[in-house]
Design a protein around this motif. Structure first.
Motif, PDB file in Angstrom:
ATOM      1  N   MET A   1     -21.910  10.689   7.568  1.00 46.26           N
ATOM      2  CA  MET A   1     -21.425  11.267   8.824  1.00 46.26           C
ATOM      3  C   MET A   1     -21.886  12.709   8.921  1.00 46.26           C
ATOM      4  O   MET A   1     -21.790  13.464   7.954  1.00 46.26           O
TER       5      MET A   1
ATOM      6  N   THR B   1     -23.131   8.750  12.694  1.00 51.65           N
ATOM      7  CA  THR B   1     -23.444   9.716  13.758  1.00 51.65           C
ATOM      8  C   THR B   1     -24.959   9.748  13.899  1.00 51.65           C
ATOM      9  O   THR B   1     -25.611  10.680  13.440  1.00 51.65           O
TER      10      THR B   1
ATOM     11  N   PHE C   1     -17.501   6.546  16.249  1.00 44.18           N
ATOM     12  CA  PHE C   1     -17.612   6.213  14.828  1.00 44.18           C
ATOM     13  C   PHE C   1     -16.271   5.881  14.196  1.00 44.18           C
ATOM     14  O   PHE C   1     -16.208   5.311  13.104  1.00 44.18           O
TER      15      PHE C   1
END
Length: 330
Positions: free
Chosen positions: A100, A31, A80
């Motif tokens: 993440m 991310t 993702f």
């Protein structure tokens, strides 16, 4: 890599420390956002980072960091959940770490035109990417039952039926196309006391998660990380509300479980653990970070180390409303 840091993600130092970046290691910043994690990972010489973001604005904002990294950072505009395919396309078989930061970014919240926040009036968009139905489309198309379910399940709003009923009544008079219009509508239905969160907070959260299929994406991304991490590699996930954290917690518990079962019941075959949990309790932000960034108050970091065992079989997605079904009236 000596340029000033423009953005420090919530629990950024703790998350990157959980990865243990090493010279020669390959890491996925699943991310990318404003590049805070990537920048910290790249501070360890010899590291390589694959940064993923479905928001092309974030990708474009990272081009300077690509140049500064001397070719050690690769940026990819994608979801993702596709990180295994992305790594394969980059010629990477296994990685040493995946980080993440789940949910909407401060950068997205602060752009009125993205329609994520009721604090700023703008089009009711809420898409993290730039394709597919907007939140305004959902508001216009979804049935009252679907709206109530979306707001209740993903927003955890106990007044979801009343909010859905008000939306359906209001859209008969005029389309609901701005964040201000929706926030004002919800505020007339959901009463709040001084000091409470804004009455539209949960409704906006529910719509945003639904429009972006965020919980399905997280589920799939965790399974992809399990496939791509080499033994000894580390996974670090920062989440911001209970729905996300529950998915991460349940995933790691299922992948780290050993033995168990009852001696009074038939033995059930259990896959060997594929992860060792490194955070018995989630890591939370300290007082200083919360004071500097109130959003950090709800953040939780969970981390785990990949073991030698093969990845577990992929599990089915949970049963809840999905965008394609709602938009076609299914």
């Amino acid at each position: 890599m000596s340029a000033a840091v423009p953005h420090i993600p919530v629990l950024g130092r703790e998350a990157v420390e959980a990865l243990h970046p090493r010279d020669g290691g390959i890491y996925v910043d699943a991310t990318f956002g404003a590049g805070g994690y990537s920048r910290m990972i790249l501070a360890t010489s010899g590291t390589r980072v694959i940064g993923i973001d479905r928001d092309r604005t974030a990708i474009a904002g990272g081009f300077d960091l690509v140049d500064q990294s001397g070719g050690r950072l690769t940026l990819v505009e994608d979801r993702f959940s596709n990180l295994a395919e992305i790594c394969d396309a980059e010629g990477v078989e296994l990685v040493d770490g995946v980080v993440m930061d789940v949910g909407v970014s401060s950068m997205q919240l602060d752009q009125a035109g993205r329609g994520f926040s009721f604090r700023l009036d703008g089009p009711l968009d809420m898409r993290m990417g730039h394709s597919g139905p907007t939140a305004a489309d959902v508001i216009a198309k979804a049935s009252e039952t679907d709206l109530a379910n979306i707001i209740f399940i993903f927003g955890e709003e106990r007044h979801s039926r009343a909010v859905a009923r008000a939306i359906v009544a209001a859209r008969k008079e005029a389309p609901i196309t701005t964040t201000r219009a929706l926030a004002d509508l919800v505020a007339r239905v959901v009463r709040s006391k001084p000091g409470d969160i804004h009455p539209a907070t949960r409704t906006f959260q529910g719509l945003r998660i639904f429009v972006n299929a965020e919980l399905d994406e997280l589920h799939l991304a965790l399974e992809a990380a399990e496939q791509m991490l080499r033994p000894g590699g580390h996974l670090a996930v920062v989440s911001f509300h209970s729905l996300e954290d529950r998915i991460v917690k349940d995933f790691l518990n299922a992948r780290s479980r050993t033995g168990g079962g009852s001696r009074h019941l038939p033995e059930v075959r259990q896959d060997a653990p594929s992860f060792r949990v490194l955070t018995k309790r989630p890591v939370v932000a300290g007082d200083q970070e919360v004071a500097a960034n109130p959003r950090a108050r709800s953040a939780k970091l969970r981390a785990a180390e990949r073991l030698e065992a093969p990845a577990h079989q992929a599990s089915e997605l949970l049963s809840w409303p999905r965008l394609s079904d709602v938009m076609r009236g299914g």
